[in-house]
Scaffold this active site. Structure first.
Site, PDB file in Angstrom:
ATOM      1  N   GLY A 193      17.058  80.156  59.160  1.00  0.00           N
ATOM      2  CA  GLY A 193      16.634  79.959  57.849  1.00  0.00           C
ATOM      3  C   GLY A 193      15.191  79.991  57.653  1.00  0.00           C
ATOM      4  O   GLY A 193      14.449  78.990  56.845  1.00  0.00           O
ATOM      5  N   HIS A 194      14.631  80.753  58.142  1.00  0.00           N
ATOM      6  CA  HIS A 194      12.995  81.201  57.854  1.00  0.00           C
ATOM      7  C   HIS A 194      12.747  82.668  58.236  1.00  0.00           C
ATOM      8  O   HIS A 194      13.650  83.330  58.954  1.00  0.00           O
ATOM      9  CB  HIS A 194      12.278  80.192  58.748  1.00  0.00           C
ATOM     10  CG  HIS A 194      12.692  80.118  60.155  1.00  0.00           C
ATOM     11  ND1 HIS A 194      12.507  81.135  61.184  1.00  0.00           N
ATOM     12  CD2 HIS A 194      13.597  79.262  61.163  1.00  0.00           C
ATOM     13  CE1 HIS A 194      13.116  80.939  62.287  1.00  0.00           C
ATOM     14  NE2 HIS A 194      13.747  79.811  62.079  1.00  0.00           N
ATOM     15  N   ALA A 195      11.560  82.767  58.017  1.00  0.00           N
ATOM     16  CA  ALA A 195      10.970  84.287  58.396  1.00  0.00           C
ATOM     17  C   ALA A 195       9.761  83.990  59.323  1.00  0.00           C
ATOM     18  O   ALA A 195       9.114  82.958  59.186  1.00  0.00           O
ATOM     19  CB  ALA A 195      10.812  85.067  57.099  1.00  0.00           C
TER      20      ALA A 195
END
Ligand code: TYD
Length: 135
Positions: free
Chosen positions: A51-53
């Site tokens: 749930g991130h980059a």
């Protein structure tokens, strides 16, 4: 850096009746220097990770045991990849939003990373990530 730059890499596999062996060397089997290893385990059924980059980090994600899915998203293309082989790794280039789910019971997700942990390298908010991509 798009989803199309991410790919499943077949790692060397030394087959042996005593058990198989796989190895990974930085800048050889993965296109970066390995500076960190971390792993997810004891993941409860139904849980989601990621749930991130990452702004600059490259990673190789390996299902060391069991299986799980990685959903890659660059804001234009979205791809779901099922990992379930200890001799395969998913290369994830920088600037890709990822989510991990569908973990099988007892699975272990190992991640090789091109840098040490730096919170400032994360986009944790999807709309900020999309905004940064269109800069
Ligand atoms: P996070 O990267 O959000 O986990 P995941 O992507 O696997 O769901 O990290 C979860 C927490 O662990 C967060 O508080 C940061 C911390 N952490 C470290 O301290 N060092 C690390 O190398 C990693 C990957 C996370």
């Amino acid at each position: 850096m798009n989803v199309s730059n991410c790919k499943v890499i077949d790692l060397p596999k030394i087959q042996d009746p005593r058990g198989n062996l796989t190895f990974i060397e930085g800048n050889a089997h993965v296109p970066f220097d390995i500076r960190r290893v971390y792993y997810l385990y004891d993941v409860p059924g139904g849980a989601e990770r990621g749930g991130h980059a990452h702004k600059g980090l490259s990673q190789l994600i390996v299902a060391m045991s069991g299986s799980f899915d990685v959903v890659l998203d660059d804001g234009t293309e979205k791809r779901r990849i099922h990992l379930n082989r200890s001799y395969q790794g998913l290369y994830v280039c920088p600037m890709i939003w990822r989510e991990l789910d569908n973990f099988s019971s007892g699975s272990v997700c190992m991640v090789l990373a091109s840098n040490v942990y730096e919170e400032s390298d994360y986009f944790r908010d999807y709309s900020s990530y999309i905004a940064a991509r269109s800069e």
